[in-house]
Motif scaffolding. Sequence first.
Motif, PDB file in Angstrom:
ATOM      1  N   SER A  59       0.816  -1.226   0.000  1.00 26.24           N
ATOM      2  CA  SER A  59       0.000   0.000   0.000  1.00 26.24           C
ATOM      3  C   SER A  59       0.846   1.271   0.000  1.00 26.24           C
ATOM      4  CB  SER A  59      -0.943   0.005   1.201  1.00 26.24           C
ATOM      5  OG  SER A  59      -0.200  -0.030   2.418  1.00 26.24           O
ATOM      6  N   ASP A  60       2.054   1.225   0.566  1.00 33.77           N
ATOM      7  CA  ASP A  60       2.888   2.415   0.669  1.00 33.77           C
ATOM      8  C   ASP A  60       4.077   2.398  -0.291  1.00 33.77           C
ATOM      9  OD1 ASP A  60       1.304   3.502   2.670  1.00 33.77           O
ATOM     10  OD2 ASP A  60       2.397   2.466   4.262  1.00 33.77           O
ATOM     11  N   ILE A  61       4.045   1.563  -1.303  1.00 32.72           N
ATOM     12  CA  ILE A  61       5.111   1.507  -2.302  1.00 32.72           C
ATOM     13  C   ILE A  61       4.636   2.215  -3.565  1.00 32.72           C
ATOM     14  CG2 ILE A  61       6.576   0.017  -3.701  1.00 32.72           C
ATOM     15  CD1 ILE A  61       6.413  -2.075  -1.520  1.00 32.72           C
ATOM     16  N   PHE A  62       5.412   3.176  -4.035  1.00 29.05           N
ATOM     17  CA  PHE A  62       5.001   3.992  -5.167  1.00 29.05           C
ATOM     18  C   PHE A  62       5.972   3.812  -6.333  1.00 29.05           C
ATOM     19  CE2 PHE A  62       3.624   6.003  -1.240  1.00 29.05           C
ATOM     20  CZ  PHE A  62       2.261   6.175  -1.485  1.00 29.05           C
ATOM     21  N   GLY A  63       5.566   4.279  -7.496  1.00 24.27           N
ATOM     22  CA  GLY A  63       6.388   4.175  -8.690  1.00 24.27           C
ATOM     23  C   GLY A  63       5.516   4.238  -9.932  1.00 24.27           C
ATOM     24  N   TYR A  64       5.997   3.613 -11.008  1.00 28.93           N
ATOM     25  CA  TYR A  64       5.283   3.651 -12.280  1.00 28.93           C
ATOM     26  C   TYR A  64       4.844   2.268 -12.755  1.00 28.93           C
ATOM     27  CZ  TYR A  64       7.140   8.395 -12.514  1.00 28.93           C
ATOM     28  OH  TYR A  64       7.454   9.706 -12.230  1.00 28.93           O
ATOM     29  N   ASN A  65       5.615   1.220 -12.437  1.00 28.36           N
ATOM     30  CA  ASN A  65       5.315  -0.120 -12.935  1.00 28.36           C
ATOM     31  C   ASN A  65       5.448  -1.140 -11.803  1.00 28.36           C
ATOM     32  OD1 ASN A  65       5.191   0.656 -15.858  1.00 28.36           O
ATOM     33  ND2 ASN A  65       7.343   1.124 -15.502  1.00 28.36           N
ATOM     34  N   SER A  94      -4.083  -3.504  -3.507  1.00 24.10           N
ATOM     35  CA  SER A  94      -4.006  -2.343  -2.618  1.00 24.10           C
ATOM     36  C   SER A  94      -2.906  -1.376  -3.004  1.00 24.10           C
ATOM     37  CB  SER A  94      -3.796  -2.800  -1.161  1.00 24.10           C
ATOM     38  OG  SER A  94      -4.905  -3.537  -0.704  1.00 24.10           O
ATOM     39  N   ASN A  95      -2.197  -1.662  -4.076  1.00 24.53           N
ATOM     40  CA  ASN A  95      -1.117  -0.782  -4.507  1.00 24.53           C
ATOM     41  C   ASN A  95      -1.651   0.299  -5.440  1.00 24.53           C
ATOM     42  OD1 ASN A  95       1.327  -0.411  -6.741  1.00 24.53           O
ATOM     43  ND2 ASN A  95       2.019  -0.481  -4.620  1.00 24.53           N
ATOM     44  N   ARG A  96      -1.042   1.490  -5.390  1.00 27.36           N
ATOM     45  CA  ARG A  96      -1.519   2.628  -6.182  1.00 27.36           C
ATOM     46  C   ARG A  96      -0.624   2.958  -7.365  1.00 27.36           C
ATOM     47  NH1 ARG A  96      -2.454   6.587  -1.164  1.00 27.36           N
ATOM     48  NH2 ARG A  96      -0.907   5.179  -0.255  1.00 27.36           N
ATOM     49  N   ILE A  97       0.292   2.063  -7.710  1.00 27.86           N
ATOM     50  CA  ILE A  97       1.105   2.267  -8.911  1.00 27.86           C
ATOM     51  C   ILE A  97       0.193   2.189 -10.130  1.00 27.86           C
ATOM     52  CG2 ILE A  97       2.892   1.200 -10.348  1.00 27.86           C
ATOM     53  CD1 ILE A  97       4.402   0.500  -7.824  1.00 27.86           C
ATOM     54  N   ALA A 145      12.571  -4.617 -19.676  1.00 28.24           N
ATOM     55  CA  ALA A 145      13.837  -3.905 -19.824  1.00 28.24           C
ATOM     56  C   ALA A 145      14.532  -3.771 -18.471  1.00 28.24           C
ATOM     57  CB  ALA A 145      13.599  -2.524 -20.432  1.00 28.24           C
ATOM     58  N   THR A 146      15.831  -3.636 -18.515  1.00 27.98           N
ATOM     59  CA  THR A 146      16.610  -3.456 -17.294  1.00 27.98           C
ATOM     60  C   THR A 146      16.221  -2.149 -16.610  1.00 27.98           C
ATOM     61  OG1 THR A 146      18.458  -4.695 -18.230  1.00 27.98           O
ATOM     62  CG2 THR A 146      18.949  -3.238 -16.380  1.00 27.98           C
ATOM     63  N   ALA A 147      16.063  -2.213 -15.294  1.00 20.44           N
ATOM     64  CA  ALA A 147      15.724  -1.036 -14.477  1.00 20.44           C
ATOM     65  C   ALA A 147      14.447  -0.363 -14.977  1.00 20.44           C
ATOM     66  CB  ALA A 147      16.875  -0.054 -14.441  1.00 20.44           C
ATOM     67  N   SER A 148      13.380  -1.153 -15.130  1.00 19.71           N
ATOM     68  CA  SER A 148      12.125  -0.601 -15.643  1.00 19.71           C
ATOM     69  C   SER A 148      10.931  -0.844 -14.723  1.00 19.71           C
ATOM     70  CB  SER A 148      11.806  -1.204 -17.017  1.00 19.71           C
ATOM     71  OG  SER A 148      11.647  -2.620 -16.927  1.00 19.71           O
ATOM     72  N   VAL A 149      11.116  -1.595 -13.639  1.00 19.58           N
ATOM     73  CA  VAL A 149      10.011  -1.972 -12.761  1.00 19.58           C
ATOM     74  C   VAL A 149      10.296  -1.470 -11.352  1.00 19.58           C
ATOM     75  CG1 VAL A 149       8.621  -3.883 -11.865  1.00 19.58           C
ATOM     76  CG2 VAL A 149       9.577  -4.027 -14.173  1.00 19.58           C
ATOM     77  N   ASP A 150       9.263  -0.951 -10.699  1.00 22.82           N
ATOM     78  CA  ASP A 150       9.427  -0.406  -9.346  1.00 22.82           C
ATOM     79  C   ASP A 150       9.101  -1.420  -8.251  1.00 22.82           C
ATOM     80  OD1 ASP A 150       9.770   2.703  -9.859  1.00 22.82           O
ATOM     81  OD2 ASP A 150       8.193   1.990 -11.203  1.00 22.82           O
ATOM     82  N   LEU A 151       8.240  -2.379  -8.559  1.00 23.63           N
ATOM     83  CA  LEU A 151       7.811  -3.347  -7.551  1.00 23.63           C
ATOM     84  C   LEU A 151       7.574  -4.694  -8.212  1.00 23.63           C
ATOM     85  CD1 LEU A 151       6.715  -4.201  -4.737  1.00 23.63           C
ATOM     86  CD2 LEU A 151       4.494  -3.271  -5.442  1.00 23.63           C
TER      87      LEU A 151
END
Length: 245
Positions: A31-37, A51-54, A78-84
């Motif tokens: 729930s408290d993890i943010f990012g784009y993907n 429950s995630n808001r990404i 892709a490398t370094a493209s995912v936040d969670l």
Amino acid sequence: MTILSLSDWLECPQGQYLLQWEQAKFDLMVSDIFGYNAVQIGLPQHDFLRSNRIPFRLACAQSGRCGIVADPDALPFATASVDLVLLPHVLEFSQRPHHVLREVERVLVPEGSVIISGFNPFSLWGLRRLIARGRGHYPWCGQYLSVRRAKDWLALLGFETQGGSFGCYAPPFTHATSLEQWRFMDKAGDRWWPICGGAYILQGIKRVQGMRLIMPNWRDSRATTKRLSPVAQRGREVHGIQKTE
């Protein structure tokens, strides 16, 4: 009921007991993890990212109704493209669990998170696995990883582990009635034998050496402005000539 996969087992009373605990823990941790993907690998029938808001959330699995069909040890990102990244019971049923973690480390951005859930071998559930080892049924056919080993693997890949808990202390009875009668062990287990839960959930954060957050140096700016301020001078007149001190 013929148990052909972990998804089938999750429909039985034992699986529902485990799923209820894990869903609550995933809901709390994401729930408290943010990012784009955000990507969930495995078990696409269950939305552990709900429950995630990404904004972009995706399920990836080897089969079933999911966004991308792929092997967990060869992710098409892709490398370094995912936040969670979520790994619900992926490692213990993978032939190459360390390769799975390497792929997760590759696709995660710096400071990205991976959340792992697994069966604890040092528990009543682990003992049940030893008894049923020769049968090959789910979930007892998996290679259970201890929390200590999971942390060691994460540390080797540059992850810092934080957050996590054990749960499902009741014996893995087959019938729902028996499980309900032993539910009292969940409260007692957290207090008296916290590392002996049947399952665990663990979070790792990808750390990159040499990175640091650079903040504006407002203090130096104020000091520069003060240093350039005009200095008042006192003067005195001697025989009609203005002299400055």
